[in-house]
Design an enzyme around this catalytic site. Structure first.
Site, PDB file in Angstrom:
ATOM      1  N   THR A  12       0.717  -1.222   0.035  1.00 49.87           N
ATOM      2  CA  THR A  12       0.037  -0.055  -0.224  1.00 49.87           C
ATOM      3  C   THR A  12       0.965   1.166   0.185  1.00 49.87           C
ATOM      4  OG1 THR A  12      -1.980  -0.900   1.049  1.00 49.87           O
ATOM      5  CG2 THR A  12      -1.604   1.238   1.550  1.00 49.87           C
ATOM      6  N   SER A  55       1.639  -7.480  -1.066  1.00 53.06           N
ATOM      7  CA  SER A  55       2.052  -8.346  -0.398  1.00 53.06           C
ATOM      8  C   SER A  55       1.499  -9.805  -0.291  1.00 53.06           C
ATOM      9  CB  SER A  55       2.477  -8.184   1.120  1.00 53.06           C
ATOM     10  OG  SER A  55       1.250  -8.069   1.683  1.00 53.06           O
ATOM     11  N   THR A  86       1.465  -4.640   4.228  1.00 54.61           N
ATOM     12  CA  THR A  86       1.127  -4.834   5.509  1.00 54.61           C
ATOM     13  C   THR A  86       0.542  -6.393   5.877  1.00 54.61           C
ATOM     14  OG1 THR A  86      -1.016  -4.109   5.543  1.00 54.61           O
ATOM     15  CG2 THR A  86       0.930  -2.537   6.025  1.00 54.61           C
TER      16      THR A  86
HETATM   17  N1  ASP Z   1      -2.740  -5.082   0.213  1.00 54.24           N
HETATM   18  C1  ASP Z   1      -1.846  -4.521   0.795  1.00 54.24           C
HETATM   19  C2  ASP Z   1      -0.575  -5.430   0.743  1.00 54.24           C
HETATM   20  O1  ASP Z   1      -0.272  -6.018   1.793  1.00 54.24           O
HETATM   21  C3  ASP Z   1      -2.121  -3.814   1.986  1.00 54.24           C
HETATM   22  C4  ASP Z   1      -1.008  -3.055   2.834  1.00 54.24           C
HETATM   23  O2  ASP Z   1       0.078  -3.045   2.321  1.00 54.24           O
HETATM   24  O3  ASP Z   1      -1.221  -2.270   3.763  1.00 54.24           O
HETATM   25  O4  ASP Z   1       0.385  -5.291   0.042  1.00 54.24           O
END
Ligand code: ASP
Length: 332
Positions: A12, A55, A86
């Site tokens: 993100t 991710s 995350t």
């Molecule tokens: N979907 C995103 C990821 O994990 C969520 C984030 O980075 O907060 O790449």
């Protein structure tokens, strides 16, 4: 000035809006350029974009790529920051803790809940905390988020949107940012032992079962047929699996005979499991399961993948689980 390497992998923090939803689009130079000017007076930052992934798409192959970059750069920098989505950051942070044991510099994963381009982003704060930790000269793999720094192998994502998204489970924080700056809690950071080797071999054939009342034991037959080599079971409470009507313990016996390593943890997030407490746990122990005690599920799954990549000897795998390699388990 401390030399810090910024490795970017997507997430993100690097996301831009697209017609299909948020997708990683910003490179490291753009991310770094969004930091307030004053930050640059403190660190000499080099940037390397290694992946551009949400991710959810980060898998064992990507863990090896990330670990390889860290390993090969470890002598050229005082610390390394890795930006990462995350959602699976806790898995990556745990796996890197095992693959990069003995690393002599801080390696700090961070990301954000709101993209860096958003006016209210938490990315600036998280990146600043990660840079400070990377410049701290405290060796180890860490996860920095919402002004908190935790051991990589103790982090768990517990909230989907709140900035306070990660918690250090069953282990005190490694550092916090407050009015005194970066306050490092040295007593909660395990000493680094041995030389750092890149130990990136792993076995991805590890399955995680979240036990539900009445779970059909035939699931184990299926896992055996699919050649899984390791199973992590999130069992009930302090540690229990059902054996009346649907006998899971008989299946644990079959798994042990087939040379499958079974690690048992609790589906409770906090406090250690103790399978010796109840009959429903003792029966499982009698079948040779490996207690995961106070490990997070993320650490248990990645440690089992890693351990099975190092050895085929299940006795050796058990010994690895009895030992704390990076602070992931409280050695008794
Ligand atoms: N979907 C995103 C990821 O994990 C969520 C984030 O980075 O907060 O790449």
């Amino acid at each position: 000035m401390k030399k810090v390497l910024l490795l970017t992998t997507g997430g993100t923090i690097a996301c831009l809006p697209t017609r299909e939803g948020l997708a990683p689009g910003l490179n490291g130079a753009t991310l770094a350029g969004m930091l307030p000017h004053g930050v640059w007076e403190h660190y000499q930052v080099s940037i390397r974009d290694i992946l551009h992934l949400d991710s959810s798409n980060i898998q064992p192959e990507e863990w090896q790529v990330i670990a390889g970059h860290v390993f090969r750069s470890r002598e050229d920098y005082d610390g390394i920051v890795i930006t990462h989505g995350t959602d699976t950051m806790a898995y990556t942070a745990s796996m890197l803790s095992f693959m990069l044991q003995g690393i002599r510099i801080p390696v700090v994963l961070t990301g954000s809940q709101l993209p860096m381009g958003h006016p209210l982003t938490d990315g600036l704060e998280n990146l600043r905390t990660a840079l400070a930790m990377a410049a701290s000269a405290v060796p180890g793999v860490f996860l920095a988020f919402d002004r908190k720094v935790m051991l990589g192998c103790r982090g768990v994502k517990i909230r989907t949107t709140d900035f306070d998204a990660f918690e250090s489970v069953n282990w005190p924080l490694a550092a916090v940012v407050d009015g005194k700056g970066l306050e490092i809690h040295r007593q909660s950071i395990p000493a680094v032992r041995g030389d750092c080797e890149l130990r990136d071999r792993l076995c991805p054939k590890v399955f995680l079962i979240k036990l539900t009342p009445g779970l059909d034991p035939e699931l184990f037959d299926m896992l055996l047929q699919m050649h899984y080599r390791g199973i992590v079971i999130e069992a009930f409470g302090a540690g229990g699996l059902h054996f009346i009507r649907r006998d899971l313990t008989a299946k644990l016996r079959a798994a042990a005979r087939a040379g499958i390593a079974v690690v048992v943890c609790s589906q409770c997030l906090y406090e250690p499991s103790d399978f010796s407490l109840y009959e429903v746990g003792q029966r499982a122990l009698a079948e040779g399961v490996i207690p995961g005690r106070d490990m997070t599920t993320e650490a248990a799954v990645t440690k089992l993948m890693w351990a099975l990549g190092q050895t085929e000897d299940l006795g050796e795998v058990r010994r690895m689980f009895e030992t704390s390699l990076a602070g992931e388990i409280c050695a008794s």
